[in-house]
Design an enzyme around this catalytic site. Structure first.
Site, PDB file in Angstrom:
ATOM      1  N   ASN A 176       0.822  -1.209   0.000  1.00 44.22           N
ATOM      2  CA  ASN A 176       0.000   0.000   0.000  1.00 44.22           C
ATOM      3  C   ASN A 176       0.855   1.257   0.000  1.00 44.22           C
ATOM      4  O   ASN A 176       0.568   2.225  -0.714  1.00 44.22           O
ATOM      5  CB  ASN A 176      -0.928   0.006   1.214  1.00 44.22           C
ATOM      6  CG  ASN A 176      -2.158  -0.864   1.016  1.00 44.22           C
ATOM      7  OD1 ASN A 176      -2.596  -1.079  -0.107  1.00 44.22           O
ATOM      8  ND2 ASN A 176      -2.718  -1.364   2.102  1.00 44.22           N
ATOM      9  N   HIS A 181      -3.193   2.231  -2.537  1.00 48.11           N
ATOM     10  CA  HIS A 181      -4.267   1.367  -2.067  1.00 48.11           C
ATOM     11  C   HIS A 181      -5.022   0.686  -3.204  1.00 48.11           C
ATOM     12  O   HIS A 181      -5.586  -0.397  -3.011  1.00 48.11           O
ATOM     13  CB  HIS A 181      -5.243   2.164  -1.191  1.00 48.11           C
ATOM     14  CG  HIS A 181      -4.665   2.521   0.144  1.00 48.11           C
ATOM     15  ND1 HIS A 181      -4.689   1.657   1.223  1.00 48.11           N
ATOM     16  CD2 HIS A 181      -4.016   3.635   0.570  1.00 48.11           C
ATOM     17  CE1 HIS A 181      -4.110   2.233   2.254  1.00 48.11           C
ATOM     18  NE2 HIS A 181      -3.694   3.433   1.897  1.00 48.11           N
ATOM     19  N   GLU A 211      -6.040  -7.566   5.442  1.00 47.10           N
ATOM     20  CA  GLU A 211      -5.386  -8.511   4.526  1.00 47.10           C
ATOM     21  C   GLU A 211      -5.430  -9.935   5.050  1.00 47.10           C
ATOM     22  O   GLU A 211      -4.677 -10.798   4.597  1.00 47.10           O
ATOM     23  CB  GLU A 211      -3.936  -8.089   4.283  1.00 47.10           C
ATOM     24  CG  GLU A 211      -3.021  -8.172   5.484  1.00 47.10           C
ATOM     25  CD  GLU A 211      -3.000  -6.914   6.328  1.00 47.10           C
ATOM     26  OE1 GLU A 211      -1.999  -6.696   7.030  1.00 47.10           O
ATOM     27  OE2 GLU A 211      -3.982  -6.137   6.287  1.00 47.10           O
TER      28      GLU A 211
END
Length: 293
Positions: A176, A181, A211
């Site tokens: 990220n 993102h 995640e």
């Protein structure tokens, strides 16, 4: 749907077009989506040839439960099934169902709709929105918890194994921070797709949060569960993830907790154990499977 003829006091006839008969809706698995009208009387749900409504699910008993419609309410009653009948995740013996309830037998998730079945396409969309993770398209955390109930009961009663695997994408914050993102979302969607493709139809897979993913397997030995977890790890490692013509290295770490029969704990305890094992895998170098005792 049938019109109901009503005679007024002045001997004129009016029609009530809104007389709705209940329908049994198969919500999950989505591939078996169906709308089954329920008439006044009692029907048997089960896996056997003599069941009025049959489901090909190994966790469903031959005569699992009944649905009875008395003209106003639909009542579900368990018939001493091996793995139990659940309403909104709770084991029941007998209960009146309303349109908000979710009935689970085996892996089947059902509902009773007291309305025009033509409206069910919209209801199905609402159900999927409530049970599926919007980013990855797999089960969300709550739906996973609800659907696991039958698996745990089956394992306890049949001295069977159940396996819970916590899965985490390694170095996801770095992805990220480095590529943004949108790239992170693409990685999560692709990881979910690969995990879904590799899992068995009988396994439950969900996005647990961020995640992290959660997998529940049953009906196999701990050795086989470890092999399947290792196969998932290798599948992600081998896959080529790319973003804006850049190859993104992606691996996963996994924590595998296994229990058998009476040792099968509550789902929350199994998740906690698998989470601890996951962090062992992380601390030992990532991209590996940590297995409990």
């Amino acid at each position: 749907m049938e019109d109901e003829t009503i005679m007024n006091n002045d001997n004129t006839i009016r029609f009530n077009p809104m007389v709705i008969h209940p329908h049994l809706i198969v919500l999950y698995p989505q591939s078996q989506f169906a709308q089954i009208p329920l008439e006044i009387g009692t029907v048997v749900l089960g896996r056997g040839q003599d069941a009025d409504i049959r489901f090909e699910d190994e966790l469903v008993s031959r005569r699992h439960c009944t649905l009875s419609f008395d003209g106003q309410n639909v009542t579900v009653e368990d018939l001493g099934s091996t793995n139990g009948t659940f309403v909104d995740g709770n084991f029941i013996h007998k209960q009146i169902l309303d349109s908000d309830n979710r009935l689970q037998i085996g892996k089947m998730v059902l509902k009773v709709a007291y309305k025009d079945p033509s409206e069910e396409a919209f209801s199905r969309e609402l159900y999927e929105a409530a049970t599926m993770d919007s980013l990855t398209g797999i089960l969300n955390r709550k739906a996973f918890m609800d659907r696991s109930a039958g698996e745990l009961v089956y394992a306890r009663r049949n001295d069977a194994f159940v396996h819970v695997v916590m899965i985490d994408v390694d170095n996801f914050k770095h992805v990220n921070d480095t590529w943004g993102h949108q790239c992170g979302d693409l990685i999560l969607r692709e990881v979910a797709r690969l995990l879904s493709d590799e899992k068995r139809d009988s396994d439950l897979l969900a996005r647990y949060g961020g995640e992290e993913f959660l997998l529940l397997m049953s009906g196999i030995s701990p050795d086989d569960a470890k092999k399947r977890a290792e196969k998932l790890r290798a599948t992600i490692e081998r896959h080529i993830f790319s973003w804006m013509d850049t190859i993104i290295p992606v691996t996963i770490s996994l924590g595998l907790a296994s229990r058998q029969g009476v040792e099968v704990a509550q789902l929350g305890d199994l998740i906690t154990e698998s989470d601890k094992l996951l962090y062992i895998a992380k601390n030992c170098g990532k991209n590996q499977v940590a297995v409990g005792d």
